[in-house]
Each structure stands twice: as structure tokens, then as C-alpha cells.
Write an enzyme that holds these catalytic residues in place. Sequence first.
Site, PDB file in Angstrom:
ATOM      1  N   SER A  29      13.617   8.903  39.171  1.00  0.00           N
ATOM      2  CA  SER A  29      12.708   8.178  38.270  1.00  0.00           C
ATOM      3  C   SER A  29      11.278   8.227  38.797  1.00  0.00           C
ATOM      4  CB  SER A  29      13.168   6.724  38.127  1.00  0.00           C
ATOM      5  OG  SER A  29      13.137   6.099  39.397  1.00  0.00           O
ATOM      6  N   PHE A  31       7.797  10.869  39.617  1.00  0.00           N
ATOM      7  CA  PHE A  31       6.881  11.540  38.689  1.00  0.00           C
ATOM      8  C   PHE A  31       7.606  12.558  37.818  1.00  0.00           C
ATOM      9  CE2 PHE A  31       3.752   9.907  41.719  1.00  0.00           C
ATOM     10  CZ  PHE A  31       2.884   9.329  40.817  1.00  0.00           C
ATOM     11  N   GLY A  32       8.454  13.388  38.439  1.00  0.00           N
ATOM     12  CA  GLY A  32       9.193  14.386  37.663  1.00  0.00           C
ATOM     13  C   GLY A  32      10.148  13.714  36.693  1.00  0.00           C
ATOM     14  N   VAL A  96      22.818   9.804  43.246  1.00  0.00           N
ATOM     15  CA  VAL A  96      23.613  10.998  42.944  1.00  0.00           C
ATOM     16  C   VAL A  96      24.110  11.584  44.258  1.00  0.00           C
ATOM     17  CG1 VAL A  96      23.551  13.339  42.005  1.00  0.00           C
ATOM     18  CG2 VAL A  96      22.449  11.458  40.776  1.00  0.00           C
ATOM     19  N   GLU A 192      -5.397   7.393  55.114  1.00  0.00           N
ATOM     20  CA  GLU A 192      -5.548   6.174  54.307  1.00  0.00           C
ATOM     21  C   GLU A 192      -5.024   4.952  55.056  1.00  0.00           C
ATOM     22  OE1 GLU A 192      -5.429   8.436  49.968  1.00  0.00           O
ATOM     23  OE2 GLU A 192      -3.565   7.689  50.789  1.00  0.00           O
ATOM     24  N   ALA A 341       1.844  15.003  42.992  1.00  0.00           N
ATOM     25  CA  ALA A 341       2.362  14.432  41.752  1.00  0.00           C
ATOM     26  C   ALA A 341       2.214  15.379  40.560  1.00  0.00           C
ATOM     27  CB  ALA A 341       1.638  13.116  41.469  1.00  0.00           C
TER      28      ALA A 341
HETATM   29  C1  LIG Z   1       2.545   7.822  50.719  1.00  0.00           C
HETATM   30  C2  LIG Z   1       2.362   8.959  49.747  1.00  0.00           C
HETATM   31  C3  LIG Z   1       1.117   9.204  49.199  1.00  0.00           C
HETATM   32  C4  LIG Z   1       0.943  10.247  48.285  1.00  0.00           C
HETATM   33  N1  LIG Z   1      -0.294  10.453  47.741  1.00  0.00           N
HETATM   34  C5  LIG Z   1      -0.442  11.396  46.803  1.00  0.00           C
HETATM   35  C6  LIG Z   1      -1.696  11.576  46.144  1.00  0.00           C
HETATM   36  O1  LIG Z   1      -2.676  10.895  46.447  1.00  0.00           O
HETATM   37  N2  LIG Z   1      -1.779  12.529  45.160  1.00  0.00           N
HETATM   38  C7  LIG Z   1      -0.712  13.283  44.802  1.00  0.00           C
HETATM   39  O2  LIG Z   1      -0.813  14.102  43.889  1.00  0.00           O
HETATM   40  N3  LIG Z   1       0.461  13.149  45.415  1.00  0.00           N
HETATM   41  C8  LIG Z   1       0.641  12.227  46.392  1.00  0.00           C
HETATM   42  N4  LIG Z   1       1.848  12.078  47.009  1.00  0.00           N
HETATM   43  C9  LIG Z   1       2.939  13.004  46.658  1.00  0.00           C
HETATM   44  C10 LIG Z   1       3.587  12.620  45.355  1.00  0.00           C
HETATM   45  O3  LIG Z   1       3.886  11.253  45.331  1.00  0.00           O
HETATM   46  C11 LIG Z   1       4.837  13.466  45.187  1.00  0.00           C
HETATM   47  O4  LIG Z   1       4.461  14.807  45.185  1.00  0.00           O
HETATM   48  C12 LIG Z   1       5.559  13.141  43.894  1.00  0.00           C
HETATM   49  O5  LIG Z   1       6.013  11.819  43.921  1.00  0.00           O
HETATM   50  C13 LIG Z   1       6.720  14.091  43.679  1.00  0.00           C
HETATM   51  O6  LIG Z   1       7.398  13.738  42.505  1.00  0.00           O
HETATM   52  P1  LIG Z   1       8.969  13.973  42.390  1.00  0.00           P
HETATM   53  O7  LIG Z   1       9.361  13.562  41.030  1.00  0.00           O
HETATM   54  O8  LIG Z   1       9.322  15.320  42.858  1.00  0.00           O
HETATM   55  O9  LIG Z   1       9.596  12.975  43.451  1.00  0.00           O
HETATM   56  P2  LIG Z   1       9.452  11.411  43.562  1.00  0.00           P
HETATM   57  O10 LIG Z   1       8.291  10.898  42.825  1.00  0.00           O
HETATM   58  O11 LIG Z   1       9.548  11.117  45.021  1.00  0.00           O
HETATM   59  O12 LIG Z   1      10.747  10.882  42.836  1.00  0.00           O
HETATM   60  C14 LIG Z   1      12.025  11.090  43.358  1.00  0.00           C
HETATM   61  C15 LIG Z   1      12.971  10.175  42.608  1.00  0.00           C
HETATM   62  O13 LIG Z   1      14.302  10.540  42.889  1.00  0.00           O
HETATM   63  C16 LIG Z   1      15.066   9.401  43.225  1.00  0.00           C
HETATM   64  N5  LIG Z   1      16.160   9.882  44.063  1.00  0.00           N
HETATM   65  C17 LIG Z   1      16.105  10.456  45.262  1.00  0.00           C
HETATM   66  N6  LIG Z   1      17.333  10.829  45.654  1.00  0.00           N
HETATM   67  C18 LIG Z   1      18.177  10.480  44.676  1.00  0.00           C
HETATM   68  C19 LIG Z   1      19.577  10.593  44.486  1.00  0.00           C
HETATM   69  N7  LIG Z   1      20.360  11.173  45.399  1.00  0.00           N
HETATM   70  N8  LIG Z   1      20.110  10.095  43.361  1.00  0.00           N
HETATM   71  C20 LIG Z   1      19.348   9.514  42.414  1.00  0.00           C
HETATM   72  N9  LIG Z   1      18.006   9.393  42.534  1.00  0.00           N
HETATM   73  C21 LIG Z   1      17.441   9.878  43.646  1.00  0.00           C
HETATM   74  C22 LIG Z   1      14.058   8.500  43.915  1.00  0.00           C
HETATM   75  O14 LIG Z   1      14.512   7.166  43.929  1.00  0.00           O
HETATM   76  C23 LIG Z   1      12.862   8.718  43.000  1.00  0.00           C
HETATM   77  O15 LIG Z   1      12.986   7.935  41.850  1.00  0.00           O
HETATM   78  C24 LIG Z   1       2.048  11.051  47.927  1.00  0.00           C
HETATM   79  C25 LIG Z   1       3.289  10.807  48.496  1.00  0.00           C
HETATM   80  C26 LIG Z   1       3.449   9.768  49.389  1.00  0.00           C
HETATM   81  C27 LIG Z   1       4.807   9.496  49.977  1.00  0.00           C
END
Ligand SMILES: Cc1cc2nc3c(=O)[nH]c(=O)nc-3n(C[C@H](O)[C@H](O)[C@H](O)COP(=O)(O)OP(=O)(O)OC[C@H]3O[C@@H](n4cnc5c(N)ncnc54)[C@H](O)[C@@H]3O)c2cc1C
Length: 495
Positions: A29, A31-32, A96, A192, A341
Site C-alpha cells: 500500500s 507509492f506503487g 504476503v 535530514e 517514489a
Molecule cells: C526515510 C525515507 C525517505 C525517503 N525520501 C524520499 C524522497 O524524498 N523522495 C523520493 O522520491 N523518495 C524517497 N524515498 C524513497 C521512496 O519512499 C520509495 O522509493 C518508495 O516508497 C517506493 O515505493 P514502493 O511502492 O516500491 O514501496 P513502498 O512505498 O515502500 O511500499 C511498500 C508496501 O509494501 C508493503 N509490504 C511490504 N512487504 C509486504 C508483504 N510481504 N506483504 C504485504 N505487504 C507488504 C509495505 O507495508 C508497504 O505498504 C524515501 C524513503 C525513505 C525510507
Amino acid sequence: MAAGDITPEMSDRAIVRRSDRHQVVIIGSGFGGLFGTKALRKADVDVTMIAKTTHHLFQPLLYQVATGILSEGEIAPPTREVLANQENAQVLLGEVTTVDLENRLITSHVLGRELVTPYDSLIVAAGAGQSYFGNDHFAEFAPGMKSIDDALELRGRIFGAFEMAELGASRGENVDHLLTFVVVGAGPTGVEMAGQIAELAHRTLTRDFRAITTRKARVILVDAAPQVLPPFGAKLGKWTQEKLEKLGVEVMLGALVSQVDERGLVVKYKDGTEKRIDAVAKVWAAGVQANALGKQLSAQTGAPLDRAGRIAVNPDLTLPGYPEVFVVGDMISLDNLPGVAQVAIQGAKYAAKEIDGRLKGKPAQSPFKYFDKGSMAIISRFRAVAMVGRLRLTGVIAWLMWLVVHLFYITGFKNQFTAVLHWLISFIGTGRSERTSTEQQIFARVALQRLARGATDLVSQPGEFDDAERRRAELEAQAAEEARLSDENKRGVKV
Ligand SMILES: Cc1cc2nc3c(=O)[nH]c(=O)nc-3n(C[C@H](O)[C@H](O)[C@H](O)COP(=O)(O)OP(=O)(O)OC[C@H]3O[C@@H](n4cnc5c(N)ncnc54)[C@H](O)[C@@H]3O)c2cc1C
């Protein structure tokens, strides 16, 4: 067996297809996950989002939760509420554990309860976790910055260190180790965090304590790399380091953390010399490891993983041999895309469009192309660095840009409104509205890890309560029999 079919053995733990429509399952849940689900709102599909938290987390602002500027609710709204008006979307809580590509089934667990969900199309957006580069035991004393739990724990540890220092100083003890804060990792998150802890010590908390002088606190930013903010290039890195040092942050570069314990850590330099830093509060913002589901997907498809555990996907974000499975965001390795993100958002939208297009009989899209909207990192109030295309910005302009962009992406008007209020309090004034911390916040993670099955050990399991009821009935019957024997004077009578 046809894809998505449920075998008799599975039937007690499976959910039935929600309808005859095309079933899309989305894992995560973040960004993706959230943007993928939203992008399918008009498609003729049922979307089931399975995630291990009930919120959508805006990770870029985690450091503000950790340092008392924002509340956790402001950066993590309930996914269920965000999607309340999207009728084709269902949200299910669960981690999962298995992705069965052959049979198109997803198995998830929550507190010992298992669920199997069939899919026709799958989007995996499970993100990445913290990497301790093979030293996972460091995590006990140096929490990472990936979740709300992490941010609240760090808030407790940071404000708690000042509290313990005040107490120790009142008892006449040396409290240098409590007034030394170490942030490991000089990427955007580390910069930060270090900037904010320095602001806390040198600006926010200066009038709150009696026995200690918070201005004397040391904030140390450690990294094995030779520069701060490597992805921003040498010039912005140097500018950032200067501003951090002006703020009172000690920047230690070329220093590899080799040991971490409750009381401090040891760093090792290239020439072999070691230095111990006594610091109770430590923050780990150093490495990233893609979600372990990548390993499962790799084993089933043969798609290779890189060193950070990211899986190589096809140019259309699908897995080799499984065109119905898309992987997006931090989990993928494709064209050196960064873990940001926008990569996750744009990838998820692309996958959603492809799924919708296929159902409508449209030709496949051209390969996924990432549009870089730029990167930013904040150093302290009124100071930030930004890269947009060839443009390099520093100072107040970059800071204002950061403010506007982050405000735009915070989910929900309510949260945007309160975030602005809290930013005014912290940036214009000296206050921090969200300083609440408790002992549980600091110690619950480690306590849960000491239970064999974590929180599952603390709740009854399905069926267990039925057993208790059966036992109760037996005990009641036994008591009634005892009473009858006494009432009818049947004790000692030969049967
Ligand atoms: C502290 C921090 C600061 C950041 N700052 C920036 C920024 O300033 N600008 C920027 O662009 N990016 C930033 N990022 C990076 C950005 O947040 C990530 O690139 C982005 O969140 C990736 O999106 P995603 O959907 O791949 O994963 P995520 O957003 O991490 O989402 C993963 C999801 O999967 C769920 N999940 C994981 N494992 C399981 C499982 N086994 N079963 C079910 N659900 C599961 C999690 O609960 C979560 O909901 C930052 C990251 C961090 C940690």
C-alpha cells in the site's frame, strides 16, 4: 488445474473470487500499491490490495515524525479511507508470504490467520527494507527509518536521550554518551535526520532543561563514502556538508561502522584505524534491501537479483514468462532506475494502464520510460538542495520547492492542512507539536522480536477459542454433576 483455481485442501483458507470480472491483486500500500490501485478505478476489474499495514506511508517525511514535527497520522492515512469511494477496490490486511506464479495464488498471513487470494493480474509493489550489510544485529541498537514504528521508536530514543541526560546530570553523572547522537548514512535521509537533531539540540530544546545544556549536544553524521549525498553530485554534496557543519553537525566520511552496541559504535577508516564513539541514540539510514518476495519471484522465473535484492524485470515491468505479473518501485532492477517514489508511482500507473488496455484489446504499450521530475533533500529550515534536470538549486529556493512538492504529495486535504500548521510552528516558531513518546515506543520492537512468533503469540488462534468454550461446557457439566450427587445424597452409595 486452471490458474486461480482453489483445490479442496485450500478451500477453508481461501477467499472466493469476488466476481466474474478480471481479478487484480496488488501487493503493498506504498507509492506503487496505492497509485496502481487508484489508476484502476475506472477499469472493469476487481482490485484487491493486500498490505501488511493499514496505512499508506509517505516515507519522505518519516524523519519529521521522528523529530517531533509531524504526527504519524499526517504522513500515514488509512488506506481504507483513501480508497473508500473506489468501489472496485478492496483492502485486505496481511503479510504476503507466498506468491505462487504457476497457480496464480497469493498467500498472506496476519496474526496466525491465513488467506489465499487468486488473481488474473498481479502487481507486486512490496518496496524495500533497511540493510545492515549482513550485520542485522546492529538493528537492536540502531533502528532504521522505514516505517511508522521506526520513526516513533526513534522519536522515543532521541527525546528519551535528552531526558536521561537531564536525570543523569541531576545525579552528578557524566552524560556525554546521552548527549551524543550518531546518524549512520549520509544520503538524503541521514542528512535530514542529522539536520533535524541538530536543530532540536541547538534551537528547539534550549529552554526546556535545567541540568543540561542541549546546545552542547554532539550530532555526528557517519558514512563510509567520501562525500555527503553522492547521488546529488560533488558540488551539492560539498555545499550540504558545509551547511551541516555550520549547523553544528560533525561529518565523518570514509568511516565504516564495524560494531554497534547499546552504549555506542566503532568506526573503521581505510587505513585500518578504529574510533569508538559513545552514543546511546543511533539512527541507521545507510542501506536498502529489496523486499524478500523478490527472491521468491526470482526462484520461480529465473530473473536475476542484484546485490540489493532487486529483481530484473522485462522492459514492460513484467516477469519473464509471466506477462500477467508486474513488479514496480523499489523492488526492481531496470536501467539503473533510482529507488524513489516517482519510479514506483509511474511504474504502477504503467502496469495499471497495460492491464486495462489488454482487457480492452488495445496493443501493448511501448517499454516503460521513467520521467525524472528531480530530487531534493532538506538540510534544515530554509536550507535544501534540489536537482531538476540540469538545474542545481540550493538554499531557500530549494527549500520552498521542497515544501510545495511534499505538500502536494501528502495524501488528503486534512493532512495537508495540519502539516502546514505544524511546519509553521516548527519553522517559523521554535516548537515541535509531536514530541509525545513512551517507553513502549522504544522497547516494543525488541520485546516482540523476543517472542517466537511475534505478536501472533499474544492472540488466540482461530479455533482456539472454540476449544475454550468446549472446555467450559465440560467443566460446567462436571460441576452440575458434582452438585447433583451432593443434593441427591448419592455420595458413598454403591453404584
Ligand atoms: C526515510 C525515507 C525517505 C525517503 N525520501 C524520499 C524522497 O524524498 N523522495 C523520493 O522520491 N523518495 C524517497 N524515498 C524513497 C521512496 O519512499 C520509495 O522509493 C518508495 O516508497 C517506493 O515505493 P514502493 O511502492 O516500491 O514501496 P513502498 O512505498 O515502500 O511500499 C511498500 C508496501 O509494501 C508493503 N509490504 C511490504 N512487504 C509486504 C508483504 N510481504 N506483504 C504485504 N505487504 C507488504 C509495505 O507495508 C508497504 O505498504 C524515501 C524513503 C525513505 C525510507
